[in-house]
Write a protein that holds these residues in place. Structure first.
Motif, PDB file in Angstrom:
ATOM      1  N   ARG A 135       0.836  -1.195   0.000  1.00  0.00           N
ATOM      2  CA  ARG A 135       0.000   0.000   0.000  1.00  0.00           C
ATOM      3  C   ARG A 135       0.873   1.248   0.000  1.00  0.00           C
ATOM      4  N   SER A 136       0.431   2.265  -0.755  1.00  0.00           N
ATOM      5  CA  SER A 136       1.090   3.575  -0.780  1.00  0.00           C
ATOM      6  C   SER A 136       2.574   3.450  -1.107  1.00  0.00           C
ATOM      7  N   CYS A 137       2.883   2.676  -2.126  1.00  0.00           N
ATOM      8  CA  CYS A 137       4.272   2.489  -2.558  1.00  0.00           C
ATOM      9  C   CYS A 137       4.547   3.144  -3.903  1.00  0.00           C
ATOM     10  N   SER A 138       3.669   4.047  -4.340  1.00  0.00           N
ATOM     11  CA  SER A 138       3.844   4.777  -5.604  1.00  0.00           C
ATOM     12  C   SER A 138       3.987   3.833  -6.787  1.00  0.00           C
ATOM     13  N   ILE A 139       3.168   2.809  -6.821  1.00  0.00           N
ATOM     14  CA  ILE A 139       3.203   1.828  -7.904  1.00  0.00           C
ATOM     15  C   ILE A 139       2.402   2.359  -9.082  1.00  0.00           C
ATOM     16  N   GLY A 140       3.078   2.480 -10.235  1.00  0.00           N
ATOM     17  CA  GLY A 140       2.430   2.935 -11.451  1.00  0.00           C
ATOM     18  C   GLY A 140       2.222   1.798 -12.434  1.00  0.00           C
ATOM     19  N   ASP A 141       1.991   2.156 -13.690  1.00  0.00           N
ATOM     20  CA  ASP A 141       1.692   1.149 -14.703  1.00  0.00           C
ATOM     21  C   ASP A 141       2.910   0.305 -15.050  1.00  0.00           C
ATOM     22  N   SER A 142       4.099   0.916 -15.091  1.00  0.00           N
ATOM     23  CA  SER A 142       5.306   0.132 -15.399  1.00  0.00           C
ATOM     24  C   SER A 142       5.594  -0.873 -14.295  1.00  0.00           C
ATOM     25  N   ALA A 143       5.422  -0.448 -13.037  1.00  0.00           N
ATOM     26  CA  ALA A 143       5.602  -1.395 -11.923  1.00  0.00           C
ATOM     27  C   ALA A 143       4.513  -2.463 -11.934  1.00  0.00           C
ATOM     28  N   ALA A 144       3.285  -2.087 -12.329  1.00  0.00           N
ATOM     29  CA  ALA A 144       2.209  -3.073 -12.425  1.00  0.00           C
ATOM     30  C   ALA A 144       2.505  -4.115 -13.497  1.00  0.00           C
ATOM     31  N   PHE A 162      -4.132   2.269  -2.786  1.00  0.00           N
ATOM     32  CA  PHE A 162      -3.533   3.597  -2.599  1.00  0.00           C
ATOM     33  C   PHE A 162      -2.259   3.742  -3.439  1.00  0.00           C
ATOM     34  N   ASN A 163      -2.342   3.378  -4.710  1.00  0.00           N
ATOM     35  CA  ASN A 163      -1.224   3.539  -5.628  1.00  0.00           C
ATOM     36  C   ASN A 163      -1.705   4.294  -6.867  1.00  0.00           C
ATOM     37  N   HIS A 164      -0.975   4.172  -7.977  1.00  0.00           N
ATOM     38  CA  HIS A 164      -1.291   4.934  -9.186  1.00  0.00           C
ATOM     39  C   HIS A 164      -1.497   3.994 -10.371  1.00  0.00           C
ATOM     40  N   VAL A 165      -2.225   2.921 -10.169  1.00  0.00           N
ATOM     41  CA  VAL A 165      -2.473   1.946 -11.221  1.00  0.00           C
ATOM     42  C   VAL A 165      -3.677   2.407 -12.034  1.00  0.00           C
ATOM     43  N   SER A 166      -3.493   2.522 -13.346  1.00  0.00           N
ATOM     44  CA  SER A 166      -4.572   2.934 -14.235  1.00  0.00           C
ATOM     45  C   SER A 166      -5.094   1.720 -15.006  1.00  0.00           C
ATOM     46  N   HIS A 203      -2.149  -5.242 -17.286  1.00  0.00           N
ATOM     47  CA  HIS A 203      -0.941  -6.029 -17.031  1.00  0.00           C
ATOM     48  C   HIS A 203      -1.162  -7.020 -15.888  1.00  0.00           C
ATOM     49  N   ILE A 204      -1.846  -6.574 -14.842  1.00  0.00           N
ATOM     50  CA  ILE A 204      -2.119  -7.472 -13.715  1.00  0.00           C
ATOM     51  C   ILE A 204      -3.083  -8.578 -14.148  1.00  0.00           C
ATOM     52  N   ALA A 205      -4.042  -8.233 -15.011  1.00  0.00           N
ATOM     53  CA  ALA A 205      -4.951  -9.255 -15.520  1.00  0.00           C
ATOM     54  C   ALA A 205      -4.196 -10.303 -16.323  1.00  0.00           C
ATOM     55  N   LEU A 245      -5.336 -15.775  -3.874  1.00  0.00           N
ATOM     56  CA  LEU A 245      -6.722 -15.866  -3.421  1.00  0.00           C
ATOM     57  C   LEU A 245      -7.368 -14.500  -3.212  1.00  0.00           C
ATOM     58  N   SER A 246      -6.556 -13.482  -2.881  1.00  0.00           N
ATOM     59  CA  SER A 246      -7.110 -12.167  -2.570  1.00  0.00           C
ATOM     60  C   SER A 246      -6.239 -11.097  -3.223  1.00  0.00           C
ATOM     61  N   LEU A 247      -6.890 -10.154  -3.901  1.00  0.00           N
ATOM     62  CA  LEU A 247      -6.194  -9.056  -4.578  1.00  0.00           C
ATOM     63  C   LEU A 247      -6.962  -7.775  -4.304  1.00  0.00           C
ATOM     64  N   SER A 248      -6.247  -6.755  -3.834  1.00  0.00           N
ATOM     65  CA  SER A 248      -6.853  -5.456  -3.557  1.00  0.00           C
ATOM     66  C   SER A 248      -6.227  -4.410  -4.464  1.00  0.00           C
ATOM     67  N   LEU A 249      -7.067  -3.775  -5.269  1.00  0.00           N
ATOM     68  CA  LEU A 249      -6.665  -2.657  -6.122  1.00  0.00           C
ATOM     69  C   LEU A 249      -7.485  -1.421  -5.775  1.00  0.00           C
ATOM     70  N   ALA A 250      -7.869  -1.288  -4.529  1.00  0.00           N
ATOM     71  CA  ALA A 250      -8.696  -0.165  -4.094  1.00  0.00           C
ATOM     72  C   ALA A 250      -7.894   1.135  -4.147  1.00  0.00           C
ATOM     73  N   SER A 251      -8.635   2.235  -4.346  1.00  0.00           N
ATOM     74  CA  SER A 251      -8.048   3.584  -4.332  1.00  0.00           C
ATOM     75  C   SER A 251      -6.925   3.714  -5.352  1.00  0.00           C
ATOM     76  N   ASN A 252      -7.236   3.339  -6.599  1.00  0.00           N
ATOM     77  CA  ASN A 252      -6.323   3.546  -7.710  1.00  0.00           C
ATOM     78  C   ASN A 252      -7.051   4.366  -8.775  1.00  0.00           C
ATOM     79  N   ASP A 253      -6.656   4.232 -10.025  1.00  0.00           N
ATOM     80  CA  ASP A 253      -7.254   5.011 -11.112  1.00  0.00           C
ATOM     81  C   ASP A 253      -7.727   4.075 -12.215  1.00  0.00           C
ATOM     82  N   ILE A 254      -8.477   3.048 -11.840  1.00  0.00           N
ATOM     83  CA  ILE A 254      -8.921   2.013 -12.765  1.00  0.00           C
ATOM     84  C   ILE A 254     -10.346   2.324 -13.212  1.00  0.00           C
ATOM     85  N   GLY A 255     -10.550   2.291 -14.536  1.00  0.00           N
ATOM     86  CA  GLY A 255     -11.866   2.534 -15.104  1.00  0.00           C
ATOM     87  C   GLY A 255     -12.476   1.276 -15.677  1.00  0.00           C
TER      88      GLY A 255
END
Length: 504
Positions: free
Chosen positions: A196-205, A229-233, A239-241, A251-261
């Motif tokens: 959480r809150s590690c400034s993860i963007g699309d390249s890191a994703a 709480f990162n910057h994943v769009s 990429h994660i998909a 079993l569990s994946l949280s992508l809450a509070s990002n920029d996903i549409g």
């Protein structure tokens, strides 16, 4: 006489000094004496810090239980109560190591917390010596410690030295992209990872998705991953998909509070429903089938590969049986019967080559294909002189994705049933609208049609977090989605993740 005694005394002192200097030099060459940790962090940590020459040693204290809410006013009363209230509020910013014990025994530490102060390399080096002695240690939490890049290999290797350590929290630490290969690779032992809150963007994703799975490698141990709480769009979600296509451990994946549409949500929903394999995945699937067949044939080389005089005679007899029988009048039917009996005997001797599904491959085929520890292939065995790509179709893949063997032929394409291992997915606080909701609804309906409750790992999605998105509460698709998902057994016992404090 006095001069002689003084001279002898001086000579003895010089000899003693020389011996001390020599012994000190040997200690410097050999390094400090090895310290045996007792398993009590309050004693081992200061001792190792003193041996390492660390001046300011953080204190090791038990983690206090909160006695009042953090936003409460200072209690009216004595000055001691007010000071204790202030100390409790700002204690986690002081350089200290907090521990959480299972019991009152100091050796029963199950979690270690470092919060809000810069973690130096020498401190983590001392901790890496102390932590393996904690037999009950299960989790390490490093919140906002300005983690330097050279220390990441140390964290990646910690589970190999601590038998029960499987949880790592690195919240509030912007990590370099190379960290994800170390923490989530195919050989990583971490089961629960929070970023959480590690400034993860699309390249890191993209690196995270590659670490989860590719057609040639797969992480088979990570069970929960928090990327809120990162910057994943949308691009990062795609990429994660891609990493979830062949991963069957998460079993569990949280992508809450990002920029996903809607685009990213639709790609995540696609991997939950049946989908066709790509050309690269089809090729890798064929390699897996070939490797499985080769593994079964290697199990009985004497029967499958006859050699010598007996083998030649057996091959000759087999070829002779395939030739049409000579015409000898009435004796021909007897020869046909004897040939059939001989063919039945030969067919019983040959092993059957059957394709094993993914759950059988994990237990049997992988053990046969992987070499013995410390052994090298191609140094004089049966495969000497054969190129590695032909000896082992999975060359270079430590843990190939066995999910490829779940695919089946359907309408001229190779279709995978979809990821039904993922049970919890959180997309709260994003930009998902009814379009993305419709994609998840279609994926859940497809899972319901093909659900096999009796087979392990076939449950499908059980919890989908879409709170605070662009979905109206009166949406019919949302009501239908809630009907497909099982009800939360304890909705009040779980606070929304986006409202929790990352430092608590």
């Amino acid at each position: 006489m006095r001069r002689r005694s003084d001279r002898a005394t001086k000579e003895k002192a010089l000899v003693a000094t020389e011996e001390e200097m020599k012994s000190a030099g040997r200690k410097v060459e050999q390094g400090p004496e090895e310290f045996q940790c007792s398993g009590i962090l309050e004693q081992d940590f200061p001792e190792l810090c003193a041996r390492a020459g660390i001046a300011h040693v953080p204190r090791v204290t038990p983690r206090p239980a909160p006695s009042f809410p953090a936003d409460a006013e200072p209690p009216a009363g004595t000055l001691e109560e007010a000071l204790s209230r202030i100390e409790h509020r700002y204690s986690h910013f002081q350089p200290r190591i907090q521990v959480e014990r299972e019991q009152e025994d100091p050796r029963s530490v199950r979690a270690v917390f470092l919060r809000g102060w810069k973690l130096e390399e020498d401190i983590l080096g001392v901790l890496s010596q102390c932590l393996p002695a904690l037999g009950a240690l299960q989790a390490v939490h490093l919140w906002n410690v300005a983690l330097p890049e050279p220390l990441l290999p140390v964290l990646a290797a910690l589970p190999t030295r601590c038998s029960r350590l499987r949880t790592l929290s690195l919240e509030g630490n912007p990590l370099p992209e190379a960290a994800f290969e170390l923490l989530m690779g195919s050989d990583s032992l971490w089961r629960h990872l929070s970023l959480r809150s590690c400034s993860i963007g699309d390249s890191a994703a993209q690196r995270i998705g590659t670490s989860l799975s590719t057609p040639t490698s797969c992480n088979q141990r990570l069970e929960s991953l928090v990327l809120s709480f990162n910057h994943v769009s949308d691009l990062g979600a795609q990429h994660i998909a891609e990493g979830l296509r062949l991963n069957r451990s998460l079993l569990s994946l949280s992508l809450a509070s990002n920029d996903i549409g809607d685009a990213g949500a639709s790609r995540l929903a696609e991997v939950l429903a049946p989908f066709p394999l790509t050309h690269e995945e089809v090729v890798q699937r064929r390699r897996l089938l070939l490797a499985e067949a080769m593994g079964r044939s290697r199990a009985s080389p004497k029967e499958t590969e006859p050699h010598g005089e007996h083998g030649a005679s057996r091959r000759g007899s087999t070829l002779g049986n395939k030739l049409p029988p000579a015409r000898h009048g009435k004796a021909a039917p007897k020869k046909k019967e004897s040939q059939r009996k001989e063919e039945v005997k030969q067919s019983k001797k040959l092993p059957e080559l059957k394709v094993t599904r993914s759950r059988d491959l994990k237990s049997g085929a992988q053990e046969r294909l992987s070499p013995e520890p410390g052994a090298r292939r191609g140094t004089g065995g049966w495969d000497a002189g054969i190129p590695r790509s032909l000896r082992d179709p999975l060359a270079g893949a430590a843990e190939p994705p066995a999910a490829l063997l779940e695919a089946r032929q359907q309408r001229g394409a190779v279709v995978l049933p979809g990821n039904r291992a993922l049970l919890n997915l959180s997309l709260a606080h994003n930009r998902v609208s009814e379009r993305g909701l419709g994609a998840f609804l279609a994926a859940l309906e497809a899972q319901q049609r093909e659900k096999q409750p009796k087979v392990p790992g076939q449950q499908g999605l059980l919890c989908l977090g879409l709170e605070r998105n662009r979905i109206p509460p009166t949406s019919p698709a949302l009501a239908r989605l809630q009907e497909l998902l099982p009800p939360d057994p304890d909705p009040k016992g779980q606070e929304p993740e986006e409202e929790q404090d990352a430092g608590t």
